[in-house]
Write an enzyme that holds these catalytic residues in place. Structure first.
Site, PDB file in Angstrom:
ATOM      1  N   ARG A 104      88.064 -18.703  30.962  1.00  0.00           N
ATOM      2  CA  ARG A 104      87.577 -18.773  32.334  1.00  0.00           C
ATOM      3  C   ARG A 104      86.267 -19.548  32.356  1.00  0.00           C
ATOM      4  O   ARG A 104      85.319 -19.195  31.660  1.00  0.00           O
ATOM      5  CB  ARG A 104      87.375 -17.351  32.870  1.00  0.00           C
ATOM      6  CG  ARG A 104      87.185 -17.347  34.367  1.00  0.00           C
ATOM      7  CD  ARG A 104      87.785 -16.160  35.042  1.00  0.00           C
ATOM      8  NE  ARG A 104      87.229 -14.881  34.631  1.00  0.00           N
ATOM      9  CZ  ARG A 104      87.101 -13.873  35.474  1.00  0.00           C
ATOM     10  NH1 ARG A 104      87.454 -13.993  36.731  1.00  0.00           N
ATOM     11  NH2 ARG A 104      86.644 -12.727  35.063  1.00  0.00           N
ATOM     12  N   THR A 108      82.882 -22.014  37.588  1.00  0.00           N
ATOM     13  CA  THR A 108      83.869 -22.025  38.682  1.00  0.00           C
ATOM     14  C   THR A 108      84.718 -20.756  38.689  1.00  0.00           C
ATOM     15  O   THR A 108      85.402 -20.478  39.674  1.00  0.00           O
ATOM     16  CB  THR A 108      84.825 -23.223  38.529  1.00  0.00           C
ATOM     17  OG1 THR A 108      85.557 -23.042  37.301  1.00  0.00           O
ATOM     18  CG2 THR A 108      84.074 -24.539  38.473  1.00  0.00           C
ATOM     19  N   ASP A 200      87.803  -3.790  30.021  1.00  0.00           N
ATOM     20  CA  ASP A 200      88.170  -5.102  29.486  1.00  0.00           C
ATOM     21  C   ASP A 200      89.207  -4.904  28.380  1.00  0.00           C
ATOM     22  O   ASP A 200      88.889  -4.397  27.297  1.00  0.00           O
ATOM     23  CB  ASP A 200      86.925  -5.821  28.939  1.00  0.00           C
ATOM     24  CG  ASP A 200      87.253  -7.253  28.547  1.00  0.00           C
ATOM     25  OD1 ASP A 200      88.151  -7.453  27.693  1.00  0.00           O
ATOM     26  OD2 ASP A 200      86.632  -8.170  29.086  1.00  0.00           O
ATOM     27  N   ASP A 203      88.432  -6.557  24.903  1.00  0.00           N
ATOM     28  CA  ASP A 203      87.367  -5.860  24.164  1.00  0.00           C
ATOM     29  C   ASP A 203      87.860  -4.524  23.621  1.00  0.00           C
ATOM     30  O   ASP A 203      87.533  -4.138  22.493  1.00  0.00           O
ATOM     31  CB  ASP A 203      86.153  -5.620  25.078  1.00  0.00           C
ATOM     32  CG  ASP A 203      85.309  -6.877  25.235  1.00  0.00           C
ATOM     33  OD1 ASP A 203      85.503  -7.822  24.438  1.00  0.00           O
ATOM     34  OD2 ASP A 203      84.483  -6.907  26.159  1.00  0.00           O
TER      35      ASP A 203
HETATM   36  N1  URA Z   1      90.795  -8.326  32.647  1.00  0.00           N
HETATM   37  C1  URA Z   1      90.535  -7.155  32.004  1.00  0.00           C
HETATM   38  O1  URA Z   1      90.537  -7.105  30.775  1.00  0.00           O
HETATM   39  N2  URA Z   1      90.289  -6.056  32.748  1.00  0.00           N
HETATM   40  C2  URA Z   1      90.292  -6.071  34.099  1.00  0.00           C
HETATM   41  O2  URA Z   1      90.070  -5.028  34.712  1.00  0.00           O
HETATM   42  C3  URA Z   1      90.560  -7.299  34.750  1.00  0.00           C
HETATM   43  C4  URA Z   1      90.811  -8.409  34.000  1.00  0.00           C
END
Ligand code: URA
Length: 209
Positions: A104, A108, A200, A203
């Site tokens: 990402r 932007t 996430d 992670d």
């Molecule tokens: N990506 C993730 O890992 N968690 C989210 O809540 C949204 C996108």
């Protein structure tokens, strides 16, 4: 309009609660995310076509069922999609695995493709695109476009947790791609995370932060 299906088998719901819990550590998160992917694929493959085969049991000859030679491939969207691949392969060990990497852009917030490596006969395979989180739909849409550009014809998107915004976005952009989720959550919060979600996914799978 493509189909959106929540696969809410009790085992799937139970296991999803385990990985939603912030106290669940990397080892358990990884194992249970794959277990959910495995159960989802079990549910999704109910319609795989069968054909008759002759089999000789210790008791004699008989006609039984076997899967027709339908070719499948799993395509994880890097990096979090890797956390669902083993679960899918436990049920479909002969599937090929292709990879799509997206990052990402910090400014932007738009996804960009940085790595694509796919089986050569992608046009003849049914693809299961896997990514744990369907938030805005940006990377899923981009991955689907990248696959279509390279000849893919038949695809399904498999996610653990979906936000309504992401489902709508993929359905509008790709009405030919059915979506399967273990849960449809409430919303995307102001930081772009799904609520209640599980945080996430990358992670939590890889123990990074
Ligand atoms: N990506 C993730 O890992 N968690 C989210 O809540 C949204 C996108």
């Amino acid at each position: 309009m493509s189909k959106f299906t929540v696969l809410n088998h009790p085992l799937i719901q139970h296991k999803l609660t385990i990985i939603r819990n912030e106290r669940t550590g990397t080892r358990v998160f990884r194992e249970v995310a794959n277990e959910i992917a495995e159960l989802m694929v079990y549910e999704m493959t109910r319609d795989l076509p069968l054909e008759d085969v002759e089999v000789t049991t210790p008791m004699g000859k008989s006609t039984q069922k076997t899967l027709t030679g339908k070719k499948l491939a799993v395509i994880p969207i890097l990096r979090a999609g890797l956390g669902m691949v083993d679960g899918v392969l436990r049920l479909i060990p002969a599937a090929k695995v292709g990879h799509i990497g997206m990052y990402r852009d910090e400014k932007t917030l738009k996804p960009h493709e940085y790595f694509v490596k796919l089986p050569s006969d992608i046009d003849q395979r049914e693809l299961f695109i896997v990514d744990p989180m369907l938030a805005t739909g940006g990377s899923a849409n981009m991955a689907i476009e990248a696959l279509k550009k390279r000849g893919a014809k038949k695809m399904r998107l498999v996610v653990l947790v979906a936000a309504p915004e992401g489902v709508k976005s993929v359905q509008e952009a790709h009405p030919d791609v059915d979506i399967y989720a273990a849960s449809l959550d409430e919303k995307i919060n102001e930081n772009g995370y799904i609520f209640p979600g599980l945080g996430d996914a990358g992670d939590r799978l890889f123990g990074t932060k």
